[in-house]
Design a protein around this motif. Structure first.
Motif: not given
Ligand code: FMN
Length: 177
Positions: A14, A77, A118-119, A121
């Motif tokens: 990541s 980010y 992978w983010i 929510r």
């Protein structure tokens, strides 16, 4: 065993720090294609991918995502590309289908020198009123049909944005031979 695909799968990490420049369309499309060719339950291809590079929309999704966490920093980010994966929730395997799309895209990104992560929510973001309005704005007529699975952020990795892989847990595999 010597194999480039296996190397990519083991090397991918990541990425949480990005250069301030956009990826090329060729790179974007290579990653999207890998996503589209992920397996899906009964071949139904329940996911859709919203490839966001428009800064205003990207920042709106970022803010909605941050607000789910009660945070104010950018959960993406600084990555310039966000691939939002949603899937048709009338298909029983929609979460698994969408997850495999994201997995394929993360590994494809690694294989061509991009950073990705992978983010989470997306579910909460796109079940909110603002999230649904945003989906309508970008042309999704029936936002209730789609549930967010996750976001795959992409960009050129900046130094110091990736951590080495943790050791794999001892009891990961149970051999039955
Ligand atoms: C379902 C899922 C949700 C994740 N959500 C986030 C997230 O919201 N923010 C983040 O920085 N990383 C997120 N990650 C990345 C994980 O933290 C990361 O994969 C894990 O720490 C292992 O590191 P690696 O990907 O470098 O191997 C998520 C990963 C998965 C599979």
């Amino acid at each position: 065993m010597e194999n480039k695909v296996l190397d990519t799968l083991l090397q991918r990490r990541s990425c949480r720090k990005y250069e301030d420049r956009q990826i090329t369309d060729e790179e974007l499309n290579a990653v999207l294609k890998a996503g589209m060719y992920a397996p899906s339950g009964m071949g139904k291809q329940s996911p859709i991918i919203i490839a966001v590079q428009n800064k205003e929309i990207r920042d709106r999704i970022s803010k909605l995502n941050a607000s789910v966490m009660g945070a104010s920093s950018d959960p993406f980010y600084g990555a310039p590309t966000v691939l939002v994966v949603l899937a048709d929730n009338s298909v029983g395997t929609f979460v698994e289908d969408g997850s495999l799309v994201i997995g394929n895209m993360l590994n494809a990104a690694e294989s061509i020198g991009l950073g990705g992560c992978w983010i989470h929510r997306a579910k909460q973001v796109f079940e909110s009123q603002e999230g649904k309005e945003l989906l309508k704005e970008i042309g999704i007529i029936d936002p209730d049909r789609y549930t967010g699975v996750g976001n795959c952020i992409l960009g050129y990795p900046a130094k110091g944005g990736q951590n080495p892989a943790l050791a794999r847990k001892e009891d990961y595999i149970i051999y039955v031979k």
